[in-house]
Design an enzyme around this catalytic site. Sequence first.
Site, PDB file in Angstrom:
ATOM      1  N   ASN A 136       0.829  -1.213   0.000  1.00 26.18           N
ATOM      2  CA  ASN A 136       0.000   0.000   0.000  1.00 26.18           C
ATOM      3  C   ASN A 136       0.856   1.252   0.000  1.00 26.18           C
ATOM      4  O   ASN A 136       1.966   1.265   0.525  1.00 26.18           O
ATOM      5  CB  ASN A 136      -0.976  -0.012   1.186  1.00 26.18           C
ATOM      6  CG  ASN A 136      -0.417   0.687   2.412  1.00 26.18           C
ATOM      7  OD1 ASN A 136      -0.502   1.921   2.540  1.00 26.18           O
ATOM      8  ND2 ASN A 136       0.223  -0.074   3.307  1.00 26.18           N
ATOM      9  N   PHE A 140      -1.639   8.304   4.234  1.00 28.84           N
ATOM     10  CA  PHE A 140      -2.420   8.956   5.304  1.00 28.84           C
ATOM     11  C   PHE A 140      -3.642   9.702   4.781  1.00 28.84           C
ATOM     12  O   PHE A 140      -3.840  10.888   5.086  1.00 28.84           O
ATOM     13  CB  PHE A 140      -1.556   9.952   6.096  1.00 28.84           C
ATOM     14  CG  PHE A 140      -0.516   9.358   6.998  1.00 28.84           C
ATOM     15  CD1 PHE A 140      -0.756   8.196   7.709  1.00 28.84           C
ATOM     16  CD2 PHE A 140       0.703   9.986   7.165  1.00 28.84           C
ATOM     17  CE1 PHE A 140       0.212   7.654   8.548  1.00 28.84           C
ATOM     18  CE2 PHE A 140       1.676   9.461   8.005  1.00 28.84           C
ATOM     19  CZ  PHE A 140       1.427   8.287   8.696  1.00 28.84           C
ATOM     20  N   SER A 205       5.846   5.279   8.574  1.00 25.82           N
ATOM     21  CA  SER A 205       5.132   4.997   7.326  1.00 25.82           C
ATOM     22  C   SER A 205       6.030   5.359   6.145  1.00 25.82           C
ATOM     23  O   SER A 205       6.631   6.431   6.126  1.00 25.82           O
ATOM     24  CB  SER A 205       3.844   5.820   7.255  1.00 25.82           C
ATOM     25  OG  SER A 205       3.347   5.774   5.936  1.00 25.82           O
ATOM     26  N   ASN A 207       5.046   6.065   3.219  1.00 23.06           N
ATOM     27  CA  ASN A 207       4.262   6.707   2.158  1.00 23.06           C
ATOM     28  C   ASN A 207       4.104   8.213   2.286  1.00 23.06           C
ATOM     29  O   ASN A 207       3.360   8.826   1.527  1.00 23.06           O
ATOM     30  CB  ASN A 207       2.889   6.034   2.066  1.00 23.06           C
ATOM     31  CG  ASN A 207       3.028   4.546   1.795  1.00 23.06           C
ATOM     32  OD1 ASN A 207       3.795   4.153   0.919  1.00 23.06           O
ATOM     33  ND2 ASN A 207       2.324   3.728   2.551  1.00 23.06           N
ATOM     34  N   THR A 208       4.752   8.821   3.278  1.00 24.59           N
ATOM     35  CA  THR A 208       4.786  10.278   3.370  1.00 24.59           C
ATOM     36  C   THR A 208       6.248  10.680   3.201  1.00 24.59           C
ATOM     37  O   THR A 208       7.089  10.229   3.981  1.00 24.59           O
ATOM     38  CB  THR A 208       4.257  10.766   4.745  1.00 24.59           C
ATOM     39  OG1 THR A 208       2.886  10.385   4.852  1.00 24.59           O
ATOM     40  CG2 THR A 208       4.382  12.272   4.909  1.00 24.59           C
ATOM     41  N   LYS A 242       6.008   3.932  16.856  1.00 23.88           N
ATOM     42  CA  LYS A 242       5.949   2.808  15.903  1.00 23.88           C
ATOM     43  C   LYS A 242       7.155   2.880  14.976  1.00 23.88           C
ATOM     44  O   LYS A 242       7.426   3.915  14.372  1.00 23.88           O
ATOM     45  CB  LYS A 242       4.654   2.868  15.100  1.00 23.88           C
ATOM     46  CG  LYS A 242       4.470   1.652  14.195  1.00 23.88           C
ATOM     47  CD  LYS A 242       3.034   1.526  13.754  1.00 23.88           C
ATOM     48  CE  LYS A 242       2.805   0.358  12.841  1.00 23.88           C
ATOM     49  NZ  LYS A 242       1.415   0.222  12.437  1.00 23.88           N
ATOM     50  N   ASN A 271       5.993  -1.361  11.356  1.00 26.43           N
ATOM     51  CA  ASN A 271       5.215  -0.867  10.227  1.00 26.43           C
ATOM     52  C   ASN A 271       5.519  -1.734   8.997  1.00 26.43           C
ATOM     53  O   ASN A 271       6.200  -2.749   9.112  1.00 26.43           O
ATOM     54  CB  ASN A 271       5.569   0.606   9.967  1.00 26.43           C
ATOM     55  CG  ASN A 271       4.360   1.397   9.478  1.00 26.43           C
ATOM     56  OD1 ASN A 271       3.644   0.949   8.584  1.00 26.43           O
ATOM     57  ND2 ASN A 271       4.125   2.557  10.061  1.00 26.43           N
TER      58      ASN A 271
END
Length: 383
Positions: A136, A140, A205, A207-208, A242, A271
């Site tokens: 994925n 966010f 994460s 993805n940022t 995390k 994560n």
Amino acid sequence: MRNRDFNVSTRPPVVHHLRVSWFYRHCLRPVLFAQEAEHAHEFSLKMLSRFSRNSVACAAAGAFYAATPLPVEVFGLKFPNPIGLAAGMDKFAAALPFWERMGFGFCELGGVTLRAQPGNPSPRMFRAPAAGAIVNRMGFNNPGAETFAQALAKWKSSGRWPKHPVGINLGKSKVTPLEKAAEDYAGSFRLLRDYAEFFVINVSSPNTPGLRQLQDKSALDEILAAVCELQKPGNRPAILVKVAPDLTFEALDEILELASARNLSGIVATNTTLSRPETDDPRLRAVYSETGGLSGRPLRDRSTEIIRHIYKQTRAQLPIIGVGGIFSADDAWEKIAAGASLVQIYTALVYEGPGLPKTIVAGLVQRMKKEGVRELKQIASMS
Ligand SMILES: Cc1cc2nc3c(=O)[nH]c(=O)nc-3n(C[C@H](O)[C@H](O)[C@H](O)COP(=O)(O)O)c2cc1C
């Protein structure tokens, strides 16, 4: 802060778990998997959100999916069982009451950012069924902390707030530059601090852009200082961090050095990963070539390795929530044996369906009996 007592029982669950998972695998999953991954996710959440508002549906689900009590106390909170919903599944608090009915011992809502944001363009979620995995790059997508707080306030006043502990996963808004990250996390915490028993500072994460740089000691310290300053006497929710599975042990150790200085309650490990397993399967290769974080079975062993390292490095003094590739009671057992006090699932829920928390708890109880273990925390000392 609410601390509730839960009855201890080792009686097997009334409904046979295999029948529940058979129905999901053969009837529901084919319908969901015929749809694009994010559509199936949205559809499922919409249904669960409706059920959450319906007392009869909630009661029926509770009767069907309730897990055997397997109480555990971690960072001063009482959990009815150690299996939790991982972050990312319910980013809008749409189905808050339902997770408890589905047999979870706790849930982590979010990730939430201070500003509302749409996330990355679709498609941004990809299943790899042959590997029990998902890639994925959601980025966010969420309604922002203020709207999220309003949703939680509604659940509070509806009387449907769950009895189990609720956590909120905090991310950084994409528009906020990295050097202002601390203000962003603290802004979300200020708006949400009255609504959860624990908060997870998500700096892992993939993805940022740049987010993982916030795992650097000084950047993370600034965020933790800003958030901890906002804890109020009499309402001090637990704060956890995390981490990414792609960190070196040295980088991880730097984060652990902050734990005592900032009074951290624990670490969530881990994560999703940026790494990809080798494969000759062209369909798997296609999914793995997508940009984003990989979750599910291929993540399992790395996440367990990270947990084992944290447990040893902190001499078992810092609670760990273990997450990554848990599909069965044996997977959960392995994480607990490596040092996790609690575990969470996301990807396996997509593949195995809503009967999974109950199945895992029942499997843990059975194995504890077989191995003569009375308390979960004894498991780690056996490995
Ligand atoms: C679609 C998707 C969205 C996610 N969103 C978040 C998130 O917002 N915040 C976060 O900390 N983790 C997020 N995660 C990571 C999960 O919480 C979990 O750490 C990871 O998927 C490993 O667990 P699993 O193998 O059981 O899925 C997301 C995972 C997936 C698959």
